[in-house]
Design an enzyme around this catalytic site. Structure first.
Site, PDB file in Angstrom:
ATOM      1  N   HIS A 144       0.809  -1.229   0.000  1.00  0.00           N
ATOM      2  CA  HIS A 144       0.000   0.000   0.000  1.00  0.00           C
ATOM      3  C   HIS A 144       0.835   1.268   0.000  1.00  0.00           C
ATOM      4  CE1 HIS A 144       1.043  -0.061   4.238  1.00  0.00           C
ATOM      5  NE2 HIS A 144       0.632   1.185   4.324  1.00  0.00           N
TER       6      HIS A 144
HETATM    7  C1  UD1 Z   1      -2.098   5.596   5.894  1.00  0.00           C
HETATM    8  C2  UD1 Z   1      -0.775   6.042   6.527  1.00  0.00           C
HETATM    9  C3  UD1 Z   1       0.249   4.929   6.379  1.00  0.00           C
HETATM   10  C4  UD1 Z   1      -0.279   3.613   6.907  1.00  0.00           C
HETATM   11  C5  UD1 Z   1      -1.587   3.304   6.201  1.00  0.00           C
HETATM   12  C6  UD1 Z   1      -2.201   2.022   6.661  1.00  0.00           C
HETATM   13  C7  UD1 Z   1      -0.258   8.427   6.417  1.00  0.00           C
HETATM   14  C8  UD1 Z   1       0.625   9.437   5.789  1.00  0.00           C
HETATM   15  N1  UD1 Z   1      -0.239   7.216   5.863  1.00  0.00           N
HETATM   16  O1  UD1 Z   1      -1.864   5.430   4.502  1.00  0.00           O
HETATM   17  O2  UD1 Z   1       1.407   5.279   7.125  1.00  0.00           O
HETATM   18  O3  UD1 Z   1       0.666   2.607   6.668  1.00  0.00           O
HETATM   19  O4  UD1 Z   1      -2.495   4.379   6.476  1.00  0.00           O
HETATM   20  O5  UD1 Z   1      -3.380   1.769   5.952  1.00  0.00           O
HETATM   21  O6  UD1 Z   1      -0.928   8.739   7.374  1.00  0.00           O
HETATM   22  N2  UD1 Z   1      -9.364   4.961   1.876  1.00  0.00           N
HETATM   23  C9  UD1 Z   1     -10.567   4.302   1.852  1.00  0.00           C
HETATM   24  N3  UD1 Z   1     -11.158   4.023   3.048  1.00  0.00           N
HETATM   25  C10 UD1 Z   1     -10.622   4.367   4.238  1.00  0.00           C
HETATM   26  C11 UD1 Z   1      -9.400   5.051   4.250  1.00  0.00           C
HETATM   27  C12 UD1 Z   1      -8.775   5.343   3.056  1.00  0.00           C
HETATM   28  O7  UD1 Z   1     -11.088   3.970   0.814  1.00  0.00           O
HETATM   29  O8  UD1 Z   1     -11.214   4.065   5.300  1.00  0.00           O
HETATM   30  C13 UD1 Z   1      -8.682   5.238   0.603  1.00  0.00           C
HETATM   31  C14 UD1 Z   1      -8.942   6.638   0.085  1.00  0.00           C
HETATM   32  O9  UD1 Z   1      -9.027   6.582  -1.297  1.00  0.00           O
HETATM   33  C15 UD1 Z   1      -7.695   7.386   0.477  1.00  0.00           C
HETATM   34  C16 UD1 Z   1      -6.637   6.313   0.365  1.00  0.00           C
HETATM   35  O10 UD1 Z   1      -7.288   5.102   0.784  1.00  0.00           O
HETATM   36  O11 UD1 Z   1      -7.469   8.478  -0.322  1.00  0.00           O
HETATM   37  C17 UD1 Z   1      -5.430   6.544   1.223  1.00  0.00           C
HETATM   38  O12 UD1 Z   1      -5.807   6.766   2.574  1.00  0.00           O
HETATM   39  P1  UD1 Z   1      -4.878   7.683   3.524  1.00  0.00           P
HETATM   40  O13 UD1 Z   1      -5.404   7.697   4.901  1.00  0.00           O
HETATM   41  O14 UD1 Z   1      -4.621   8.984   2.872  1.00  0.00           O
HETATM   42  O15 UD1 Z   1      -3.478   6.937   3.491  1.00  0.00           O
HETATM   43  P2  UD1 Z   1      -3.093   5.378   3.481  1.00  0.00           P
HETATM   44  O16 UD1 Z   1      -2.540   5.045   2.159  1.00  0.00           O
HETATM   45  O17 UD1 Z   1      -4.183   4.519   4.024  1.00  0.00           O
END
Ligand code: UD1
Length: 377
Positions: free
Chosen positions: A217
């Protein structure tokens, strides 16, 4: 310092993203049992899907948050800023005696920054880890959160050296072990069998005795189409020798789709939705090997004695390599395949359990907090 209740000192605990939940669970349990401290839980809402949040709260018996800030997704700046904007009034209203943050996600730095500027002491659990790679957003979050913290809890001894290099003296640092491993040891026996995990995902034929688990991821792996394609090709080649199970993070699912790689990935691996904690643990503990770019899974595989290949150029958790089962392999196809074949032929690194990864880290942290916030007169 903003004062809390006269009786118990209020520790405001912050969670935001999936890897925070398993770290906060044992702390909430221990804080809840403390006479001199009381926990107050804030969820920023960085992760919000049921599979990314609710399942973890239920399984790990984390109490529902006292406040859910509901921030959701966004760019780093937008997400961090929104968390700060919504967290500040909660700190004002609740007047905590300390704000406790875990890990290295955007919620960690955002809430630490708000608390520090309000004069509320910040406590950082999982301090001092460094990948020395500032292109990782988490590295920036780690360095800055540690600078803002008055009390820092570390999972491995090397972390103190990293902190001292950045001017943080040992008086503020306590080596206590790993709260994520507290949760793993506490829940290991509750994890379902591989067949049950797959049945729950409507997959009829489990892979047999030997299989690999994949998680990906990191933006550096999944947001770059060429790297993602190279990784999918490596998995396709490995799948001829080992069945592969691949639970997809929402970010990865979206990137495979956008780059026309989902079919190729599905031909190589059994694709699964994001798994809850116990289902993931069920797969990890029975796997022949794990290929991952996660930080937490490098530690969990070390604790479980399962060989891990980390698809990154560096790790902030070097003890998993020096003592545990982890090997850094980067994203080069040939290097990944060679390392995976080594494991298939000789079983891979056995490793040993790092010091203080014994299931009692939260207990040690709460003991230090009690002394610090509510010393017996
Ligand atoms: C975040 C953390 C990362 C951690 C990861 C675990 C930061 C900078 N990154 O990354 O360190 O390893 O979480 O998962 O804080 N999304 C959904 N549903 C959700 C949450 C997110 O669909 O409940 C999708 C959205 O499209 C979003 C993308 O995942 O834009 C990324 O989510 P985000 O919280 O920005 O970062 P992660 O890649 O999950």
């Amino acid at each position: 310092m903003i004062g809390g209740s006269a009786v118990a000192k209020r520790v405001m605990c912050v969670v935001g993203a999936r890897p925070n939940f398993m770290k906060i669970a044992p702390l909430m349990r221990r804080l809840g049992a403390s006479v001199s401290l009381e926990p107050y839980l804030v969820h920023t809402g960085q992760h919000y899907d049921a599979a990314m949040k609710a399942a973890f709260f239920e399984q790990l018996h984390i109490p529902e948050p006292d406040q859910d800030l509901g921030v959701g997704s966004g760019t780093h700046a937008a997400q961090t800023a929104e968390i700060m904007r919504r967290f500040e009034p909660v700190v004002e209203a609740q007047a905590p005696d300390a704000v406790l943050v875990v890990g290295d996600v955007n919620s960690t730095i955002a809430c630490a920054l708000v608390a520090a500027k309000k004069g509320v002491p910040v406590v950082h659990v999982e301090a001092g880890l460094r990948s020395f790679d500032r292109s990782m957003p988490e590295e920036i979050n780690r360095v800055l959160t540690d600078q803002l913290s008055e009390l820092l809890f570390t999972t491995e001894r090397l972390a103190l050296e990293n902190l001292e290099r950045e001017g943080i003296g040992p008086a503020r640092v306590h080596f206590v072990g790993n709260v994520m491993i507290d949760t793993l040891l506490h829940n290991r026996r509750r994890a379902p069998s591989v067949a049950a995990v797959l049945a729950a995902a409507d997959i009829a034929d489990p892979p047999g005795q030997r299989f690999g688990v994949i998680t990906l991821h990191r933006p550096s792996n999944v947001d770059d189409p060429l790297t993602l394609e190279r990784l999918v090709d490596a998995l396709a080649e490995l799948s001829a020798e080992l069945p592969l199970l691949f639970p997809l993070h929402p970010r990865t699912a979206a990137r495979l789709e956008a780059n026309g790689l989902r079919k190729r990935a599905a031909a190589a691996c059994t694709l699964l939705p994001p798994l809850d904690y116990l289902h993931m643990l069920g797969l990890l503990q029975s796997a022949t090997m794990v290929l991952t770019d996660s930080g937490g899974i490098q530690e969990e595989t070390t604790a479980l004695g399962v060989p891990c290949l980390t698809l990154r150029a560096n790790t902030e958790r070097p003890i998993t390599v020096s003592e545990g089962t982890n090997t850094m392999v980067g994203t080069d196809r040939a290097r990944i395949l060679a390392a995976a074949r080594n494991i298939l032929s000789d079983g891979g690194k056995a490793g040993r359990i790092p010091e203080l990864w014994d299931g009692r880290a939260a207990e040690r942290i709460v003991a230090v907090l009690e002394d610090w916030l509510a010393p017996v007169q």
